[in-house]
Enzyme design. Structure first.
Site, mmCIF file in Angstrom:
data_model
loop_
_atom_site.group_PDB
_atom_site.id
_atom_site.type_symbol
_atom_site.label_atom_id
_atom_site.label_comp_id
_atom_site.label_asym_id
_atom_site.label_seq_id
_atom_site.Cartn_x
_atom_site.Cartn_y
_atom_site.Cartn_z
ATOM 1 N N GLU A 442 42.498 41.481 42.242
ATOM 2 C CA GLU A 442 42.289 40.669 43.459
ATOM 3 C C GLU A 442 42.263 39.179 43.131
ATOM 4 O O GLU A 442 41.516 38.408 43.729
ATOM 5 C CB GLU A 442 41.000 41.080 44.181
ATOM 6 C CG GLU A 442 40.927 42.537 44.548
ATOM 7 C CD GLU A 442 42.182 43.039 45.250
ATOM 8 O OE1 GLU A 442 42.834 42.234 45.933
ATOM 9 O OE2 GLU A 442 42.503 44.225 45.119
ATOM 10 N N GLY A 443 43.110 38.762 42.218
ATOM 11 C CA GLY A 443 43.176 37.371 41.794
ATOM 12 C C GLY A 443 42.274 37.162 40.600
ATOM 13 O O GLY A 443 41.042 37.201 40.720
#
Length: 597
Positions: A442-443
């Site tokens: 998620e980044g």
């Protein structure tokens, strides 16, 4: 075997006393979440997490998921039965709209429950967590037909959801993706391409899987501006939305061989002319996917906290039981051959550091999730704007800081076991392995830090950070004359000054030399996290003092005050170190040529 006990008393204190959730009863769903209802939800969630999910954590890790020759995937023993209990219990749809079969309760309750589930069994919790994120994206950007077809089935747990972004050649830079979408005469699209690292991409828990897939429509602009989002079910659907029984051109090519979260089937998915429908507008896929990504980033922050919490609980239990040496201040267990290691100051330093972080981070999550409820449910535009500002500013902090520190805390908890922490039988090494992924997906956390410094700080003229500073200043001023609060207010005020100096330094030095912003970003994110958690501790200390004054001796509240004082004395001063690093700039970091590395 490992242990886990859900922190019901702590979340009850936060929601009831610190943040006074009943003040939000003007928002939809909150009046239904009475104190009795909240207590019942937390008790049942704790029971399910402790008695059903946690016993499957170790065995699920050892067994993992299995891909069969025909592409089917089976989850570890017990997962399928546990997921049915999870779905039947209504946990997936706790905060989903009632019109789609959900309970419509505050998302802040759902976020709290997700910590319990993730601490108990993070790999299992991901199946439901990703489903909730997919529902969120469809509820915001889906057509009425898409919502009607997919959301009720995900609410009930008949179907699960996934997000499909990453490809072999592109991770964060999604403009490089190659998965293509070809429009058909009936308005649907044929999706072809390969996605990797797809958690829950194939499994035997549900009859269908709803894949949200980023792809590029033929002829779309290059880069991120030409990316669209599609909903692609694993199984084809009839016109009425029921299952046709035919596969939809989505297959699991392999299961990734991973460091941790073995109980979750992280797959390579191949899309071969799979039929999908457009979510939102053409070439605006990132706008729609960001709803799911932001939900997921908060959820991943909670995962970081969850592994820190369960690792702490096991380390603390071991420290009280393990006999090793004698206390340097005198024998504490004369009837035993040695004292338990909990008597040693350095052991307590480690345990207190983890505990103080966990309790402060949990407060930060609850505070922010309540802001999320306001942003989504309030009818007042100014309230929604302020809450949205808060979410934008704090989401990268929660994702980055809680996962960085959550992993570090899992390692610190492992250290308490000595050599026993390095072997599988003890179970604590699994928390280290499972926690590691939270810093990556998620980044990756470096991206979160850049997002905070490069986008969120300057958004709307710095309105969000100004509001944060003003709120903390108002709280500090209000309590400045309270002698009992000085151990909390004085360190918080000093830390806020460090954050203000760091913010000003970035304003003065980052525009002309962008590398200064990049070089400072991770330290700034952690500095901000320390201040935010410090503010949470000050608020908790004030409430604890007030409650003690009203009701007298309460061990929980006494412990809360001591733990908060430890954070202020031993952890919050790290802001000065972070400020010094930020102000050193980028020169020494960027001077060497690439060849010198």
């Amino acid at each position: 075997m490992t242990i886990y006990k859900a922190p019901v008393e702590d979340v009850t204190f936060l929601l009831n006393d610190v943040f006074q959730i009943d003040k939000y009863n003007n928002l939809p769903g909150f009046s239904d979440a009475t104190a009795d209802v909240r207590a019942a939800i937390f008790d049942e969630a704790a029971k399910f997490a402790e008695q059903v999910l946690h016993p499957l954590n170790h065995s699920g890790d050892l067994e993992g998921c299995t891909r069969h020759d025909d592409g089917r995937v089976t989850t570890p023993k017990g997962f399928k039965e546990a997921f049915k209990q999870f779905a039947d219990g209504g946990w997936i749809g706790l905060a989903a709209p009632q019109e789609y079969g959900g309970q419509g309760l505050p998302a802040s309750l759902s976020e709290t429950v997700s910590e319990f589930m993730s601490s108990a069994n993070m790999a299992f919790g991901m199946y439901g967590g990703l489903t909730q994120g997919a529902m969120a994206a469809l509820l915001v950007h889906g057509t009425p037909e898409q919502k009607k077809t997919f959301v009720p089935n995900m609410v009930t747990g008949k179907w699960t959801g996934t997000m499909n972004l990453t490809e072999p050649q592109c991770g964060t830079d999604l403009g490089l993706m190659r998965t293509k979408a070809v429009k058909q005469a009936d308005g649907t699209y044929k999706i072809t391409g390969t996605k990797i690292f797809i958690s829950g991409g194939e499994q035997d828990l549900t009859e269908n899987i709803v894949h949200l897939v980023l792809a590029r429509i033929e002829g779309a602009p290059a880069g991120i501006k030409g990316v669209s989002l599609f909903v692609v079910p694993k199984m084809k659907l009839n016109a009425d939305g029921s299952l046709s029984g035919e596969p939809n051109g989505v297959s699991c090519g392999s299961i990734e061989h991973k460091m941790g979260i073995h109980g979750n089937s992280t797959c390579v998915l191949n899309f071969d002319n799979a039929v999908g429908t457009l979510v939102g507008l053409e070439n605006k896929g990132m706008e729609a996917m960001f709803v799911m990504m932001n939900e997921a980033r908060l959820g991943v922050g909670v995962q970081g906290l969850s592994q820190s919490e369960v690792a702490y609980q096991n380390a603390a239990a071991y420290a009280k039981d393990r006999l090793q040496g004698r206390s340097i201040s005198g024998v504490k267990a004369p009837d035993k051959p040695a004292d338990p290691i909990i008597v040693h100051p350095d052991v307590r330093r480690t345990l207190m550091s983890i505990r103080a972080f966990n309790e402060g981070a949990r407060a930060l999550v609850v505070w922010t999730s309540l802001k999320g409820d306001v942003a989504h449910r309030s009818e007042d535009p100014k309230e929604r704007e302020a809450a949205d500002d808060h979410m934008g500013l704090l989401t990268p902090v929660i994702k980055g800081v809680l996962t960085d520190q959550g992993f570090a805390n899992a390692v610190a908890a492992q250290q308490m076991f000595g050599g026993h922490g390095f072997i599988v039988e003890t179970g604590v090494e699994q928390f280290v392995r499972d926690a590691r992924i939270t810093m990556l997906y998620e980044g990756a956390n470096g991206i979160q830090a850049l997002d905070l410094v490069g986008r969120k700080l300057g958004r709307a003229g710095g309105r969000a950070i100004t509001t944060f500073f003003n709120e903390v200043a108002a709280f500090s001023k209000e309590n400045a004359a309270n002698e009992a609060m000085k151990p909390y207010i004085a360190p918080l005020s000093a830390a806020v000054k460090d954050l203000q100096q760091a913010t000003m330094w970035l304003m003065q030095n980052a525009m002309a030399k962008p590398d200064n912003a990049g070089a400072a970003s991770t330290d700034y994110m952690h500095l901000f996290g320390l201040v935010a958690i410090g503010y949470m501790w000050a608020r908790m200390a004030k409430v604890a003092q007030d409650k003690l004054a009203e009701s007298g001796e309460q061990p929980y509240l006494k412990s809360k005050l001591v733990t908060g004082r430890f954070f202020m004395e031993r952890m919050l001063p790290e802001t000065a170190l972070r400020l010094s690093r930020i102000q050193s700039g980028a020169d020494s970091m960027m001077e060497l040529s690439a060849e010198a590395f």
